[in-house]
Scaffold this active site. Structure first.
Site, mmCIF file in Angstrom:
data_model
loop_
_atom_site.group_PDB
_atom_site.id
_atom_site.type_symbol
_atom_site.label_atom_id
_atom_site.label_comp_id
_atom_site.label_asym_id
_atom_site.label_seq_id
_atom_site.Cartn_x
_atom_site.Cartn_y
_atom_site.Cartn_z
ATOM 1 N N GLY A 70 0.686 -1.136 0.128
ATOM 2 C CA GLY A 70 0.041 -0.204 0.102
ATOM 3 C C GLY A 70 0.835 1.170 -0.192
ATOM 4 O O GLY A 70 0.367 2.279 -0.773
ATOM 5 N N THR A 71 1.810 1.374 0.570
ATOM 6 C CA THR A 71 2.818 2.476 0.801
ATOM 7 C C THR A 71 3.335 2.903 -0.531
ATOM 8 O O THR A 71 3.308 3.820 -0.954
ATOM 9 C CB THR A 71 3.914 2.482 1.837
ATOM 10 O OG1 THR A 71 3.242 2.190 3.064
ATOM 11 C CG2 THR A 71 4.734 3.403 1.757
ATOM 12 N N GLN A 178 -7.058 -0.298 4.387
ATOM 13 C CA GLN A 178 -7.701 -1.267 5.298
ATOM 14 C C GLN A 178 -9.259 -1.532 4.939
ATOM 15 O O GLN A 178 -9.876 -2.331 5.814
ATOM 16 C CB GLN A 178 -7.863 -0.133 6.651
ATOM 17 C CG GLN A 178 -6.678 0.362 7.402
ATOM 18 C CD GLN A 178 -6.058 -1.003 8.209
ATOM 19 O OE1 GLN A 178 -6.832 -1.854 8.472
ATOM 20 N NE2 GLN A 178 -5.044 -0.552 8.525
ATOM 21 N N ALA A 199 -1.916 -7.004 0.528
ATOM 22 C CA ALA A 199 -2.500 -8.273 0.510
ATOM 23 C C ALA A 199 -2.459 -8.767 2.258
ATOM 24 O O ALA A 199 -3.361 -9.520 2.637
ATOM 25 C CB ALA A 199 -1.722 -9.239 -0.053
ATOM 26 N N HIS A 200 -1.336 -8.198 2.885
ATOM 27 C CA HIS A 200 -1.281 -8.744 4.126
ATOM 28 C C HIS A 200 -2.326 -8.062 5.140
ATOM 29 O O HIS A 200 -2.329 -8.616 6.319
ATOM 30 C CB HIS A 200 0.059 -8.305 4.896
ATOM 31 C CG HIS A 200 0.385 -6.963 5.050
ATOM 32 N ND1 HIS A 200 0.562 -6.548 6.392
ATOM 33 C CD2 HIS A 200 0.607 -5.992 4.407
ATOM 34 C CE1 HIS A 200 0.709 -5.135 6.518
ATOM 35 N NE2 HIS A 200 0.799 -4.753 5.223
ATOM 36 N N THR A 236 11.070 -7.243 -11.789
ATOM 37 C CA THR A 236 10.413 -8.511 -11.816
ATOM 38 C C THR A 236 9.341 -8.732 -10.725
ATOM 39 O O THR A 236 9.267 -8.335 -9.683
ATOM 40 C CB THR A 236 11.571 -9.526 -11.530
ATOM 41 O OG1 THR A 236 12.582 -9.485 -12.630
ATOM 42 C CG2 THR A 236 10.791 -10.955 -11.595
ATOM 43 N N CYS A 328 2.936 1.233 11.507
ATOM 44 C CA CYS A 328 3.988 2.015 10.776
ATOM 45 C C CYS A 328 4.789 3.250 11.735
ATOM 46 O O CYS A 328 5.729 3.498 11.251
ATOM 47 C CB CYS A 328 3.522 2.856 9.556
ATOM 48 S SG CYS A 328 2.715 1.693 8.472
#
Length: 379
Positions: A70-71, A178, A199-200, A236, A328
């Site tokens: 996301g960052t 979120q 994803a996490h 990649t 964060c």
């Protein structure tokens, strides 16, 4: 056994997701940019994952660009939209994630931007009337407002903000880290130009996410050095991460209704028991309102006490993992910028509990009991 109540920071990997990833860790190892059979097989898997995500979000596969999370996605959309469209006016809020806040302050210096902050109400919700005033006063603006705040859980009326931005010809970016995987997004109906995901946050792997860029509002690449991701992001691809991301989102949509019901019950249980057992307790933002906040987040406001500074540490000693704010910012000397913006004079403590499908009702009870006992320790 430890109790994990910090799911807004990261979630445990779903075993189904791990099984989907395993072949691409051990067997299907080809570089997706290679033209031989090994590479073509992996390329096909990436494009299948992209197509699945696009189907779930009701957009086109070409509008999904994979990132490291996301960052990166927030940085890319903000920086590249400003430079692509010659934007000089930016509208945001003082309670955005640092991936947005810090990026906008840097861009303000580098690009000589006019950064305006929209007003918040007493609960931390965006003042939509003030937003409209700012849009009228600042043409060709970039608007960046998160869909759900990661600390207090407040939800933004995404559809209404998108309509306002469309009306005033503004570029609308929303950090949806979120909410992707926790709510259904129909991007054919919501006129947002860019959103982000990691994803996490919904039981997928770390180190992978995506940005949605609407096809009629494309931006210049942010990461250069290769033609990957349709010339939009060099490097990649994180192949097994992408496979895991798509599988995690597929599971989230498949089981979403049941998980929303179940997790809301956990959150309601904690609100009721905390209110019963800790005199003077309240909740930051609108996090105790199940209709206007993330069902996965509850930000607890503790009565003033000399023990509050050690509360997270003491909970950790009892085997309970929670947070004081954004993960964060953990380890940072300063407190939460979100709570600081909303409650500048407050001396109350703050604990963010966040829930997932893997939490159990008895874990809620243990956490409430532990917090209640810690709050009774004399100063």
């Amino acid at each position: 056994m430890r109790i994990y109540l910090d799911n807004a920071a990261t979630t445990p990997l779903d075993p189904e997701v791990f099984e989907a990833m395993k072949p691409f860790m051990l067997e299907d190892f080809g570089n997706p940019s290679s033209i031989h059979g090994h590479g073509r097989k992996v390329r096909a898997a990436i494009e299948s994952a992209r197509k699945k995500i696009a189907e779930l979000l009701n957009c086109t596969p070409g509008e999904i660009i994979f990132t490291s999370g996301g960052t990166e996605a927030d940085n890319a959309i903000l920086t590249s939209s400003v430079r692509t469209y010659g934007i000089k006016n930016v509208i945001s809020s003082p309670i955005e994630h640092h991936a947005v806040e810090h990026t906008l302050h840097l861009l303000t210096k580098q690009e000589q931007l006019n950064l305006r902050m929209v007003q918040l109400d007493a609960k931390g919700h965006i003042d939509l009337d003030h937003l409209e005033s700012l849009l009228k006063e600042n043409p060709n603006a970039l608007v960046s407002l998160m869909h759900a705040n990661n600390e207090i859980g407040n939800l933004l009326n995404l559809e209404r903000v998108a309509e306002l931005c469309d009306q005033y010809k503004a570029y609308f970016h929303s950090d949806t880290v979120q909410t992707v995987g926790h709510y259904r997004h129909d991007l054919s109906k919501v006129k947002v130009h860019g959103i982000t995901a990691a994803a996490h946050k919904f039981h997928g792997p770390k180190g992978v996410g995506f940005m949605f860029i609407r096809k009629d509002k494309k931006i210049q690449p942010f990461v250069h050095g290769g033609a990957q991701e349709r010339n939009m992001r060099g490097g990649t691809e994180n192949v097994y991460g992408i496979i895991g991301l798509a599988k995690a989102l597929e599971i989230a949509y498949r089981d979403m209704d049941e998980h929303i019901r179940y997790i809301k019950e956990l959150k309601t249980r904690m609100i009721e028991r905390l209110t019963e057992q800790i005199p003077g307790i309240s909740f930051h933002g609108d996090s105790a309102n199940l209709e206007t906040s993330l069902y996965t987040v509850l930000n607890v406001s503790l009565p003033e006490s000399d023990e509050n500074d050690m509360m997270l540490f003491n909970l950790d000693l009892q085997g309970i993992s929670a947070s004081g704010g954004s993960a964060c910012s953990s380890g940072a000397a300063q407190g939460s910028h979100v709570l600081g913006a909303l409650y500048p004079e407050s001396k109350r403590g703050a604990i963010r509990f966040s829930f997932s499908k893997y939490n159990k009702p008895e874990e809620i009870d243990v956490a409430v009991k532990a917090l209640s006992e810690l709050c009774k320790i004399p100063a």
